[in-house]
Structure formats: C-alpha cells, structure tokens
Design an enzyme around this catalytic site. Structure first.
Site, PDB file in Angstrom:
ATOM      1  CG  ASP A 167      -0.155  -0.291   2.509  1.00 42.38           C
ATOM      2  OD1 ASP A 167       1.018   0.130   2.584  1.00 42.38           O
ATOM      3  OD2 ASP A 167      -0.718  -0.914   3.429  1.00 42.38           O
ATOM      4  CG  HIS A 514      -1.285  -7.451  -1.529  1.00 46.33           C
ATOM      5  ND1 HIS A 514      -2.633  -7.654  -1.746  1.00 46.33           N
ATOM      6  CD2 HIS A 514      -1.207  -6.376  -0.701  1.00 46.33           C
ATOM      7  CE1 HIS A 514      -3.332  -6.754  -1.087  1.00 46.33           C
ATOM      8  NE2 HIS A 514      -2.488  -5.957  -0.440  1.00 46.33           N
ATOM      9  CG  ASP A 562       1.864 -16.023  -7.691  1.00 46.40           C
ATOM     10  OD1 ASP A 562       1.749 -14.927  -7.108  1.00 46.40           O
ATOM     11  OD2 ASP A 562       2.525 -16.173  -8.727  1.00 46.40           O
ATOM     12  CD  GLU A 571       1.061  -6.320   2.202  1.00 45.15           C
ATOM     13  OE1 GLU A 571       0.788  -5.170   1.811  1.00 45.15           O
ATOM     14  OE2 GLU A 571       0.460  -6.882   3.140  1.00 45.15           O
TER      15      GLU A 571
END
EC number: 3.2.1.4
Length: 619
Positions: A167, A514, A562, A571
């Site tokens: 993020d 991710h 995956d 992540e």
C-alpha cells in the site's frame, strides 16, 4: 576484570617482553670491542705470522670465504656457472612477460550475493517523495509530494521515507526497525558490501530513511512532546467507501485523496526504536562528522522523549493497532539504550540497558513460546546478541558483567533453540522453521533468525571461540551457519515447490505480488480509486516486476498461493526485506567476517578509574 579479559581457551594474553633493558643495550653499545682481550684461533695466527711471500702464494691457489677455503679454479668456475644461470633466467623471464596472457576471470558471485543485490532493489521500489535520478526502477516516479503539507494540523513537509508494503502507508515503527537492521548489517559487514559494489547503495538506502525520520519530529530541539507515527490511512470499516490507502487501488504516483498524519504524545516504543535507528545510522556515517552528529542529536532527543512519555504507540486505537501492534516498550528501552551507548559512549545508556529490572520487564527471564523470536515488535533477542558482542570483545566488567553474562548465556540458549535437534520450534516437512508457530507470513521471522545465527557465529570466530555449549553438548560455529544457510536456501528455492520467494531471483518466483505499483501498468492512464480495482482482481501476472521483494511466504504445510488479493502469501514488507538483506550479506562471500572495531568507535577505553592520590604524609 580487565578490558580484554582472559583467553577462554587457556593461556595468558600478555605479550612476552625482551628480558634486556634499555640500560643494558646502552652499556653494550658503549663497549670498545677492540679493547677486549681474547685468544686468537690458528687461522688468524697464521695470517699474522705468515710472511709476504707465503700470502702471495696462497692467494694464487686458494680463495678464503671466511667459513672455508676453496680452490681458486673451483671458485671461478662456480661463479661463472651462477652468472650464466642468472642471465638465462633473466632471458626466460623477459620472454614470458612479452607473451600475451589470458587472465582467469574472477569467480562468479555466489547465490547469496546475487540475491543480495536484488533484495536491495526492493527499497528503491518503496521510496516515497521525489525520487533520485539513480533510483533504477523504471515504473516508479515521484509520489505523495504533499504529505504533511495537505494536513492543516501539521503544516510541514513529510515528503519522503518509505511505503511500508503493497500500500502507500508510511508506518514509522516497522520502518525504523528496518533501517536499524540495515545499519547493523553495514557496521558489521561493510567490507562485504564494498566487495560486491553495494556499499554506496545501502548507505543511500539508510540515509533516505534517516532523513525522513528527522522530519517527523523537531530534530533540532532538545525536548519534544510529539512524534509522527504514520502518514496515510489503511483502516476501513465495514461498508465504508471513504478513499484511503486500503480502499483504493492506485499507483502511488496517482494518489489524489487526503493522506492524514497521525502523531503520538506517549509512545516510548516508537521513539526508542527511532532513536535506535538514528543512533545506528550515526555509526554508519561516522565519516561524515556533521551528519553523524545531527543523527546523534536527534536520537538523544527521541530517547529522552521515550523515557519521559511512557506508553505504547498503538494503544490509542489507530491503524497501528491493526497492522503493527506493539505489545510492550520495555524491549525497545534495552535495544534503544544499547544503540545509544554505542553511538555516544555515554555509560548512562549502558547502565540503563543492563539494569536488571529493565531486563525483567522486557521478558528476559520469562521464556515462553516466542522467546528468541526477533521481529519489528520484539527487539529483546537482538539486544541480547548486541550486548553479548560487547562482552565478547570489550569485557567491560563491573558493574555490567552480571547482566551481560546473563544476556550472553541467554543468547547461547536462543541459538540452541534454533537447532532442529532440540525441537523448540516446529518445522515444515520442507525444513522451514516455524518461529511464528504456523501463523501466516513466516519468512520475516526466519530471515531475522538466520541473520542473528550467522552473526553470532562470526562473533565467536572473531573471539577465537570455536563454538558454544547447549547443555552438556558442544556445537561448532559451523552449526549456526548451517542453520542460517539452510533457511535462506529454502527461501531462495530449495523447498518442496522449487519456488524462490524472492521476486526476480531464480526461474520460478511469485508473479502476482500484492503491490499496487507493481500490479498497475505505467501506460499514461490515470486509474482512480476504483479504477485500479480491475488490476487488483485480474489473474494475470503483474506488469511490473518488483525485483528483490521477499513475499510473506508459504503456509505451515509448505504450500503457497500466488494470489494478489491474499496478502498472507504475496505481500512484501520493509521489515521482511531488511532481515533478508542482513542475512544474505552475513552468508555471502568467503572470509571477511565482522568488523570488530567500527561498532565501538564512539566507546571510550574501558580502563578502571585510577585511585585517588594518597593524603599528604605527616609525621
């Protein structure tokens, strides 16, 4: 106890002295050798008693070499042969130099060195703010250039730093731990980094983090009352459509929603970890005196704030409690105090870090299932290894010896717990140690343990100690390195799935990490908050390869999915990659070992204080 202690394997450490004194040597030089009476041997008598004719005849037939007399013919023949041989050897050497050579190329880098170079690239991909020209991640650009300035409650620039994971939130707590870990690895293994051409790269990586931390509090002041703990927001309540760093799926370069700044006023854990980070960085940059002193001043201010404003930074119910909840601040006091002592040489920090009550509060005597697990939340194990280093190399003695010996013994026990024979931790069938007891995202804990084990083995070797005891059994240093090596090899592909968990390393690695920036193409299209969702949902591989990212890892059955949306598998985080870099450099190359002295560059000599002068004598 003396500064250097005793050789633990027997024998004194003193340097033997010459028995002759300077006065003896002076008297010997003053003697007139020619005035000494002595008996002449027969050869010398013959030189003195022989007549001129006798000497002439002998010179024609013999040559006296001092230790023996030889025939003149034999002497001339021998000298001639030697001269001819010398001329011949010179000609051969000249011809050999004239012939062009084919130099053997240097050996290819080992697997750990190859992976190290890639792992460092992950930090380039995580940079926020205005990127340097040499960032070398083509799909990244300047981002979040209004951080801090867009929040009226803050009103100052908080541009820079690192995004935590996939993020765009900047969490100071794990980021500070990551930078501390990277600095520790540079202090110990700068020669290895330099040998593979990555020393400048990792120094730039550390400085990028340190410069940002200096923005998150009043670093020029001696006393502060607040510290920034987070920029951006990741919390999403059920049914909420408020744009933030978790609801939206956007490239960081395209973010246009508000990014709030969260400050804390009682956060000992955060401030002490940030102090540790700046203190460790000050040792890395000791060659830049002004910058190093700036870092030390900031660290001093933060540690003072940590002691005066007790509390956990995540206790206020912010995002931190959901993503990076801190369970205690006592371990940060031991950890931060240790780094403050090493950066300043101020013994008051060492007195704090070795205080028995602080060790008790930090859990040094508790044991339990998580004892010996080094992570962004619990730094006690790292502090124990760091203070064991102090005891091994400097042996400061009283009043620190008792707790240092305790920490040293506990470090030995922790190293024993990593060995499969003792079954302190479960392992997958493929051999991966389960330091987080089968819970998701295991690799971040594994790499930290691999780093500490390899590092402690190097400490023992530098102290001329061949191993350590686990109960009655003695284990050589290589046992620690084997543990570290097998765990990192598992991560690099030696596992049941034959998959590397470091992106870009090997032939098979995760393709759907991710990560917002990696999953959205840089094609000139601005994908808004919801516009990027299609890139999150697609089953296609990421269009951008985030080289060096170590993903969260497999489950306790060696399985891996995956899948981009499943962050428990795919992540990557700053803290995880920092541990990976540290472990890789410790295992890479041959030789070098640790740098024993740089860590103690600010520590004064530990000689005992001289006794006071005696009172004047009176009859």
């Amino acid at each position: 106890m003396s500064m250097y202690g005793r050789d633990p394997w027997g024998g004194p450490l003193e340097i033997c002295h010459d028995s002759a004194t300077d006065d003896d040597r002076s008297r010997n030089l003053d003697l007139d050798r020619g005035a000494l009476s002595r008996t002449l041997d027969e050869t010398q008598q013959s030189w003195l008693l022989a007549g001129p004719g006798d000497q002439g005849r002998k010179k024609k037939k013999y040559v006296d070499l001092g230790c023996l007399v030889v025939s003149r013919k034999l002497f001339v023949w021998t000298v001639g042969v030697l001269l001819a041989a010398a001329v011949f050897a010179g000609l051969v050497a000249g011809i050999a130099k004239a012939i062009p050579r084919h130099h053997r190329p240097p050996p290819p880098p080992d697997d750990f060195t190859v992976a190290l170079r890639k792992a460092l690239m992950f930090f380039n991909a995580q940079k926020s703010g205005k990127l340097p020209k040499n960032n070398n991640v083509h799909w990244r650009g300047n981002s979040c250039m209004k951080d801090g300035l867009s929040d009226p409650a803050v009103g100052r620039s908080l541009v820079g730093g690192y995004y935590d994971a996939g993020d765009a939130v900047k969490f100071n707590f794990p980021a500070a731990f990551s930078m501390t870990l990277l600095s520790w690895s540079v202090i110990e293994y700068s020669a290895k980094y330099e040998a593979v051409g990555e020393l400048g790269h990792i120094r730039d990586t550390i400085k990028w983090g340190a410069d940002y931390f200096l923005k998150t509090f009043n670093s020029t002041a001696d006393t502060i009352d607040r510290v920034v703990m987070q920029v951006g927001s990741g919390a999403t309540s059920p049914g909420s459509t408020q744009p933030n760093d978790h609801y939206c799926w956007m490239r960081p370069e395209d973010i246009d929603y508000p990014r709030p700044v969260v400050e804390c006023h009682a956060c000992s854990d955060l401030a002490a970890e940030m102090a540790a980070s700046l203190a460790a960085a000050s040792i890395v940059f000791k060659d830049n005196k002004a910058y190093s002193q700036k870092l030390v001043h900031g660290a001093t201010t933060l540690f003072k704030f940590a002691r005066q404003n007790r509390g956990r930074y995540s206790a206020g119910g912010s995002d931190a409690a959901k993503f990076y909840n801190s369970t205690s601040y006592w371990d940060e006091f031991v950890w931060g105090g240790s780094w403050m002592y090493l950066a300043t040489g101020n013994s008051s920090y060492l007195q704090l870090a070795t205080h028995p009550k602080l060790a008790k509060h930090a859990g040094a005597y508790w044991g339990g299932p998580d004892y010996g697990v080094f992570s962004w939340d619990n730094k006690l194990t790292g502090a124990q290894v760091l203070l064991s280093r102090l005891r091994l190399f400097l042996s400061p003695g009283y009043p620190y010896e008792e707790i240092l010996r305790t920490f040293h013994n506990q470090t030995s026990i922790i190293m024993c717990s990593y060995l499969p024979i003792f079954k302190s931790f479960n392992r997958t069938k493929g051999g991966l140690i389960q330091l987080n007891h089968g819970r998701p995202q295991p690799l971040q804990y594994v790499v930290n343990a691999a780093f500490l084990a390899s590092l402690y083995g190097d400490y023992l070797e530098a102290a001329d100690t061949p191993g350590w005891y686990c109960g009655p059994h003695f284990y050589p240093i290589e046992t620690l390195r084997n543990f570290a090596r097998t765990q990192i090899e598992y991560i690099l592909g030696k596992n049941p799935l034959k998959m590397s968990y470091v992106v870009g390393y090997g032939n098979r690695y995760p393709k759907r990490v991710h990560h917002r920036g990696a999953s959205i193409p840089k094609n000139g299209v601005h994908y808004g908050c919801k516009g990027g969702w299609k890139w999150r949902e697609t089953k296609k591989p990421n269009p951008n390869i985030i080289v060096g990212a170590m993903v969260a890892g497999p489950d306790r059955h060696d399985g891996f999915k995956d899948v981009r949306k499943n962050y428990n598998y795919t992540e990557a985080t700053l803290a995880g990659n920092a541990g990976l870099v540290a472990a890789l450099v410790a295992l890479s190359g041959e030789g070098h070992g640790v740098d024993k002295n740089t860590m103690f560059s600010a520590v004064p000599p530990m000689f005992p204080s001289p006794p006071p002068p005696p009172a004047p004598w009176k009859p």
